[in-house]
Design a protein around this motif. Structure first.
Motif, PDB file in Angstrom:
ATOM      1  N   GLN A 124       2.202  -0.532  24.905  1.00 60.45           N
ATOM      2  CA  GLN A 124       1.559  -1.828  24.678  1.00 60.45           C
ATOM      3  C   GLN A 124       1.966  -2.837  25.754  1.00 60.45           C
ATOM      4  O   GLN A 124       1.127  -3.586  26.266  1.00 60.45           O
ATOM      5  N   LYS A 134     -12.070   0.704  12.344  1.00 60.26           N
ATOM      6  CA  LYS A 134     -12.185  -0.663  11.843  1.00 60.26           C
ATOM      7  C   LYS A 134     -13.604  -0.949  11.346  1.00 60.26           C
ATOM      8  O   LYS A 134     -13.790  -1.521  10.275  1.00 60.26           O
ATOM      9  N   GLU A 152     -14.780  -1.508   7.071  1.00 60.06           N
ATOM     10  CA  GLU A 152     -15.272  -2.742   6.444  1.00 60.06           C
ATOM     11  C   GLU A 152     -16.097  -2.498   5.176  1.00 60.06           C
ATOM     12  O   GLU A 152     -15.779  -3.053   4.120  1.00 60.06           O
ATOM     13  N   THR A 193      -2.680  -0.456  -2.349  1.00 66.10           N
ATOM     14  CA  THR A 193      -2.292   0.501  -1.314  1.00 66.10           C
ATOM     15  C   THR A 193      -3.480   0.773  -0.391  1.00 66.10           C
ATOM     16  O   THR A 193      -3.328   0.854   0.832  1.00 66.10           O
ATOM     17  N   TYR A 211      -6.099  -1.267   0.133  1.00 65.16           N
ATOM     18  CA  TYR A 211      -6.362  -2.463   0.947  1.00 65.16           C
ATOM     19  C   TYR A 211      -5.399  -2.529   2.125  1.00 65.16           C
ATOM     20  O   TYR A 211      -5.777  -2.798   3.256  1.00 65.16           O
ATOM     21  N   GLN A 212      -4.108  -2.341   1.793  1.00 69.53           N
ATOM     22  CA  GLN A 212      -3.053  -2.438   2.792  1.00 69.53           C
ATOM     23  C   GLN A 212      -3.394  -1.564   4.004  1.00 69.53           C
ATOM     24  O   GLN A 212      -3.236  -1.964   5.152  1.00 69.53           O
ATOM     25  N   TRP A 213      -3.871  -0.380   3.731  1.00 66.87           N
ATOM     26  CA  TRP A 213      -4.145   0.560   4.809  1.00 66.87           C
ATOM     27  C   TRP A 213      -5.450   0.200   5.515  1.00 66.87           C
ATOM     28  O   TRP A 213      -5.529   0.163   6.740  1.00 66.87           O
ATOM     29  N   GLU A 269      -6.926  -2.607   5.722  1.00 71.36           N
ATOM     30  CA  GLU A 269      -6.909  -3.890   6.428  1.00 71.36           C
ATOM     31  C   GLU A 269      -6.096  -3.829   7.711  1.00 71.36           C
ATOM     32  O   GLU A 269      -6.218  -4.677   8.582  1.00 71.36           O
ATOM     33  N   ASN A 270      -5.216  -2.853   7.801  1.00 72.20           N
ATOM     34  CA  ASN A 270      -4.410  -2.731   9.013  1.00 72.20           C
ATOM     35  C   ASN A 270      -4.722  -1.426   9.735  1.00 72.20           C
ATOM     36  O   ASN A 270      -3.861  -0.776  10.292  1.00 72.20           O
ATOM     37  N   ILE A 271      -5.976  -1.080   9.688  1.00 74.40           N
ATOM     38  CA  ILE A 271      -6.348   0.247  10.174  1.00 74.40           C
ATOM     39  C   ILE A 271      -6.317   0.322  11.694  1.00 74.40           C
ATOM     40  O   ILE A 271      -6.622  -0.647  12.387  1.00 74.40           O
ATOM     41  N   GLU A 272      -5.887   1.463  12.204  1.00 76.48           N
ATOM     42  CA  GLU A 272      -5.823   1.723  13.640  1.00 76.48           C
ATOM     43  C   GLU A 272      -6.992   2.623  14.006  1.00 76.48           C
ATOM     44  O   GLU A 272      -7.536   3.330  13.156  1.00 76.48           O
TER      45      GLU A 272
END
Length: 762
Positions: free
Chosen positions: A77, A201, A205, A226, A228-230, A232-235
RNA sequence: GGGCGUAUAGCUCAGCGGGAGAGCACUUCGUUGACAUCGAAGGGGUCACUGGUUCAAUCCCAGUUACGCCCACCA
C-alpha cells in the motif's frame, strides 16, 4: 545510519524506499534524500529514497520502516501511494529468484529508475531480479541466515551488550502473528502475482440491501451483523486459483497488436473473455482482422509468423506482422466459492429458463454454519441478486456448531473431530439426532455431552416400551377415531394435552427453535403420557367397564400414533418402525410415516384438563407426605376430603381407582372435619387428609405444616409489598395486577387451611 | 486493532421485565407384567461483579472482570 528492524532481512534486497511518518521531526531533514541498502555486492550497493507516509508508527521501534512492496501487504500500500517500485525477490517455491540478467545489470536498471524518478510499468519492474548472484536460487531461510551473517560481518548491525558486556547484534524477542498455510503448515510469503478479481463492492451493494430491507432474514437475527460487517468492508475478490479442479477462467490470450496489425514489441497480451472457444475465436477475429487466421490451441500456445515460424505469445522485442494466431486459454480456475455461489440457480438449469428454475427459485431456507456466512452465503446472495435479480433464499438459519470437549471448533486438519458414527454405534442415530436438536438453542454453540445423548437414548427406549405396553393392553388404532367423541375425563385430558403439545411443537419448529420443540415433545411423551396417562389407564384396562376400556384403548393408540408423527423429525428411525408395527386392522398405512401429514390440534377441554391435573397434584402430594412421614411403602391409608361439595365428591369417586393404585389409598370419603391424628394436604381449594392414627408423629407433622406455611407466607409478604406499591397499581398492566391478587388470595386460603391443620394437631 | 458472543444447580445447558428450570450426578425409598436404559420422594442456585433505566431487573442499558469465536495484522 537509519536503524531498521525486520523479521525478514532477506527482503531488504527488494526494498524500494525507507518510509517515516509525515510528522516525524527526527527524520524531517533527510526526507527526500537517498540512503544505501546495507546488503548486496559492495560495488553495486543500491540507493533508495527516504519518503513519508502515514503508515509508519513514530513510536514503534526507530520509527523508520523499510518498504518491500512486492512482499508485504502494508508495504504494498505504501509503495503504491509513493510510486515506489516493487521488486519481486522470490519464485513460487519461496526460493530467491534465479532468472534474469546478472545482478550488476539488474542493479543498474534499478539505479536508473531511482535517478529518473519515473516508475516503469509493473511488468517491467517485476522482470528486474535484484537478487545478488551468489544468493540466487537459495531457499528463503538460507538466504536469511546469509544476509544476517553478511550484515554482521560488515559491522552494520545495530549493536547492544549481552549479559557479559560483550557487544552483540541487537535482537528483540517479540511475538508476531505469523500466517501459515492451512494445508502445508509452511510460513506464507506474500508475493505479487497477476490474478483475476471480481468487483465485490459493486456485487455487495444489492446483497447488503436484501438483508437490510428484510427480503432475506437471518435466524438468529444477530448474525446479520456479521454479514453487514463483512459486506461493508469488502475487498476486491480474487477469483483465480492455480489449481486443476474447478471451472476454468473464461479468458483467452493472444498477442496485442498495433494499428498496423503488428504484434507489440513489449509482448503484451490482448484478453478475450468469452463463453466458449468459438466465441473467443470470433472476438479475436474481429480484433485481428479477417486476413489473420485465428484458432485455439489447447496444447502448444503461441503465434505463427508469416514465414511459418512459431513464437511464444509473450515474445518481446520483435514487431512482426501476424499471419495466424492460436489463442491460449488461462489455465487458472475459478475460486471454489465463485462456482458454489451459482449453486442456487445453476443446479436448476440456469442459464436456460427451465421449469425447475421457475418453480424452485427463489429457494426457501438456507441452513448453514456461521463460518460459511462469508464464504458461501454472502457470495450466493451477491450472485443471486446479480444474475437472477432476486435473493436466493428468504431465510438463512445459522445453526450451532458442535465443538469438542474444550469448546474448540472441530476441524479435519486439527484432528479433534468427534466421530458421529461412534456415538451412533453406542447410542443410536435417533438419540444423537434428538440430542443435537435439543441442544441447538439459537445463538449458542454445542459442547457435545455424551450424558445427554445417553439420556435421549433412554427416551427412545421409553417410547418403545410405552408402545409395547399399549400393544399388551390391546390398544389398536380405530379408524375414524374422533377426539371430540371421547367421554372419560382421563381421555379428554390426554387429548387436550396432545393438542397443546402439537401446538407447542409446531409453533417452535416454525420459529426455528428446535430445542424448544424437542423439549416440548419430550415433556409430553414422558411426563404426561408415560408418567400419567398410561399409569391412570392401568386401572381402566384392569377394570370391568368395557366401554371405558375400549375408549381408552382407542385413545391411547391414537395418542401414540400422533406422537410418532410429532417425534419423527427428531427420531426418524424408531418412529418409522413403531408406526409401521402399530398399523392396526382396518387402518391402512401406505408408504411411510415420513410422508404422512403433520398432526393438528384436536380438542381443548380445560375442564377435563383441570380435573386430571388436580388428581395428579393430589397423588403427588399424598406420595410426598407418605415419604416425609416415613410410611412403609406397602402401608395403605384412607383419604378424607374435608368439606367437599357434590361436584368435588363426584370427582373423588371418579378418581378412586387411580388413588388406590397410585397413592395406596384404601377408601376415600368426604368428611366435614379432619380427625386430629391425620396428615393434612392442601391441594387447590381443598383440604385432603390421611388419617394416620397410631402412625403419625405429631411433632414431625407440625414441623411439616409449619414449613409449608413459612413458604407460603414468604410469598404472601412479597406480593403484599408489591400490591402495596402505588406505582405498581398505577403503572403495571391490569392483567398482571389481577394475577397477583389471585395468587395472593390462593396463598392466603392455603395458609388459613394450614393454620387450621396446625391448630387441630394441638 | 475491528466485530460478535458467553458467564444461571456439582456437571452439560434451557429460560425470561412480574411465581428460578431440564438432563446427568447426589440422598432416601421401591422390582406383584411397559420400561432398572425404570419408578417415587428429596437436597442443591445473592442467575459473575458494579452502577443505571423501570412500579418491578436473573432478564433491558452502561461499565468491570473472566472466558470464547470471527476478521485483519504491526516493521
Amino acid at each position: 545510519y537509519i536503524s531498521i528492524a525486520t523479521t525478514r532481512p532477506e527482503t531488504m534486497l527488494g526494498d524500494g524506499a525507507v518510509a517515516v511518518h509525515l510528522s516525524d521531526e527526527r527524520y524531517a531533514s533527510i526526507v527526500g534524500k537517498l540512503c544505501e541498502i546495507p546488503v548486496g555486492p559492495k560495488e553495486h550497493r543500491r540507493f533508495i529514497p527516504i519518503i513519508t507516509d502515514e503508515y509508519p508508527d513514530p513510536d514503534f521501534g526507530s520509527g523508520a520502516v523499510k518498504i518491500t512492496g512486492a512482499h508485504d501487504f502494508n508495504d504494498y500500500q505504501v509503495a503504491k501511494r509513493g510510486k515506489i517500485p516493487m521488486y519481486r525477490l522470490m519464485d513460487t517455491q519461496a526460493a530467491l529468484r534465479a532468472d534474469g540478467a546478472p545482478y550488476a545489470e539488474e542493479a543498474a536498471k534499478a539505479k536508473q529508475i531511482v535517478e529518473s524518478g519515473e516508475l516503469p510499468d509493473e511488468e517491467t519492474v517485476d522482470a528486474i531480479n535484484l537478487v545478488p548472484d551468489d544468493y540466487r536460487g537459495l531457499d528463503r531461510f538460507e538466504a536469511r541466515k546469509k544476509i544476517v551473517a553478511d550484515i554482521n560481518a560488515d559491522g552494520l548491525a545495530v549493536m547492544t551488550k549481552d549479559e557479559d558486556g560483550n557487544a552483540v547484534p541487537m535482537v528483540e524477542n517479540k511475538p508476531i502473528m505469523q500466517p501459515f498455510g492451512d494445508r502445508s503448515k509452511v510460513v506464507i510469503e506474500p508475493m505479487l502475482t497477476d490474478q483475476w478479481f471480481a468487483d465485490a463492492k459493486t456485487l455487495a451493494e444489492p446483497a447488503l440491501a436484501s438483508v437490510k430491507e428484510g427480503r432475506t432474514k437471518f435466524v438468529p437475527e444477530n448474525w446479520s451483523k456479521t454479514y453487514y460487517q463483512w459486506m461493508e468492508n469488502i475487498e476486491p475478490w480474487c477469483i483465480s486459483r492455480q489449481l486443476w479442479w474447478g471451472h476454468r477462467i473464461p479468458a483467452w490470450y493472444g498477442p496485442k497488436i498495433d494499428s498496423d496489425g503488428c504484434k507489440l514489441e513489449t509482448g503484451e497480451s490482448e484478453i478475450f473473455v468469452a463463453k466458449s472457444d468459438a466465441e473467443a475465436v470470433q472476438l479475436a477475429q474481429t480484433y485481428y482482422g479477417s486476413d489473420v487466421s485465428v484458432s485455439v490451441d489447447h496444447g502448444d500456445f503461441g503465434i505463427v509468423l508469416a514465414g511459418g515460424e512459431k513464437l511464444d505469445i509473450g515474445t518481446e522485442n520483435e514487431r512482426i506482422k501476424l499471419d495466424s494466431v492460436s489463442l491460449s486459454r488461462d489455465p487458472d480456475v475459478l475460486d471454489t466459492w465463485f462456482s458454489s455461489a451459482l449453486w442456487p440457480f445453476s443446479t436448476l438449469g440456469w442459464p436456460e429458463k427451465t421449469p425447475e428454475l421457475e418453480r424452485y427459485y427463489q429457494t426457501d431456507v438456507l441452513i448453514t454454519g456461521f463460518d460459511i456466512i462469508f464464504f458461501w452465503v454472502a457470495r450466493m446472495m451477491m450472485m443471486g441478486n446479480h444474475f437472477m435479480k432476486q435473493e436466493p433464499f428468504h431465510t438463512i438459519y445459522i445453526h450451532a456448531l458442535v465443538r469438542d470437549e474444550h469448546g474448540a471448533k472441530m476441524s479435519k486438519s486439527k484432528g479433534n473431530v468427534i466421530d458421529p458414527l461412534e456415538l451412533i454405534d453406542e447410542y443410536s442415530a435417533d438419540a444423537l439426532r434428538f440430542t443435537l436438536a435439543a441442544m441447538a438453542a439459537q445463538g449458542r454453540d454445542i459442547k457435545l455431552s455424551t450424558d445427554r445423548v445417553a439420556g435421549y437414548r433412554n427416551f427412545a427406549t421409553k417410547l418403545w416400551n410405552a408402545t409395547r405396553f399399549a400393544e399388551m393392553n390391546e390398544c389398536k388404532l380405530v379408524e375414524g377415531f374422533k377426539p371430540e367423541d371421547a367421554k372419560s375425563q382421563l381421555n379428554r385430558w390426554v387429548l387436550t394435552e396432545l393438542s397443546r403439545a402439537v401446538n407447542d411443537v409446531t409453533r417452535e419448529i416454525e420459529a426455528y427453535r428446535f430445542n424448544e420443540a424437542a423439549a416440548a415433545v419430550y415433556r409430553f411423551v414422558w411426563n404426561k403420557v408415560c408418567d400419567w396417562h398410561l399409569e391412570l389407564a392401568k386401572p381402566v384396562f384392569g377394570g370391568e367397564d368395557e366401554a371405558a376400556k375400549a375408549e381408552t384403548r382407542a385413545t391411547t393408540a391414537y395418542v401414540l400414533d400422533q406422537i410418532y408423527a410429532l417425534m419423527h423429525p427428531f427420531m426418524p428411525f424408531i418412529t418409522e418402525e413403531l408406526w409401521e408395527r402399530t398399523s392396526g386392522e382396518g387402518v391402512s398405512r401406505d408408504g411411510f410415516l415420513m410422508h404422512s401429514s403433520w398432526p393438528v390440534e384436536g380438542i381443548l377441554d380445560d375442564q377435563a384438563a383441570d380435573e386430571i391435573n388436580w388428581l395428579i397434584d393430589l397423588i403427588t402430594a399424598v406420595r410426598s407426605v407418605r415419604a416425609e412421614m416415613n410410611l412403609p411403602a406397602k402401608a395403605r391409608t384412607d383419604l378424607l376430603l374435608i368439606g367437599a361439595n357434590d361436584d368435588e365428591k363426584a370427582m373423588l369417586e371418579r378418581s378412586m381407582n387411580a388413588l388406590q393404585r397410585m397413592a395406596r389409598v384404601d377408601n376415600g370419603s368426604v368428611a366435614s372435619e379432619a380427625p386430629q391424628a391425620s396428615a393434612q394436604i392442601v391441594v387447590g381449594q381443598l383440604t385432603v387428609c390421611l388419617p394416620l392414627e397410631g402412625v403419625i408423629d405429631f411433632d414431625a407433622e407440625r414441623d411439616r405444616l409449619n414449613k409449608e406455611r413459612d413458604k407460603a407466607t414468604g410469598e404472601i409478604e412479597k406480593i403484599e409489598k408489591k400490591l402495596g406499591n402505588q406505582g405498581f397499581i398505577a403503572k403495571a398492566p391490569e392483567a398482571v395486577v389481577a394475577e397477583q391478587r389471585t395468587r395472593l388470595e390462593d396463598l392466603q386460603a392455603t395458609v388459613a387451611k394450614l393454620d387450621e391443620g396446625i391448630a387441630r394437631l394441638g
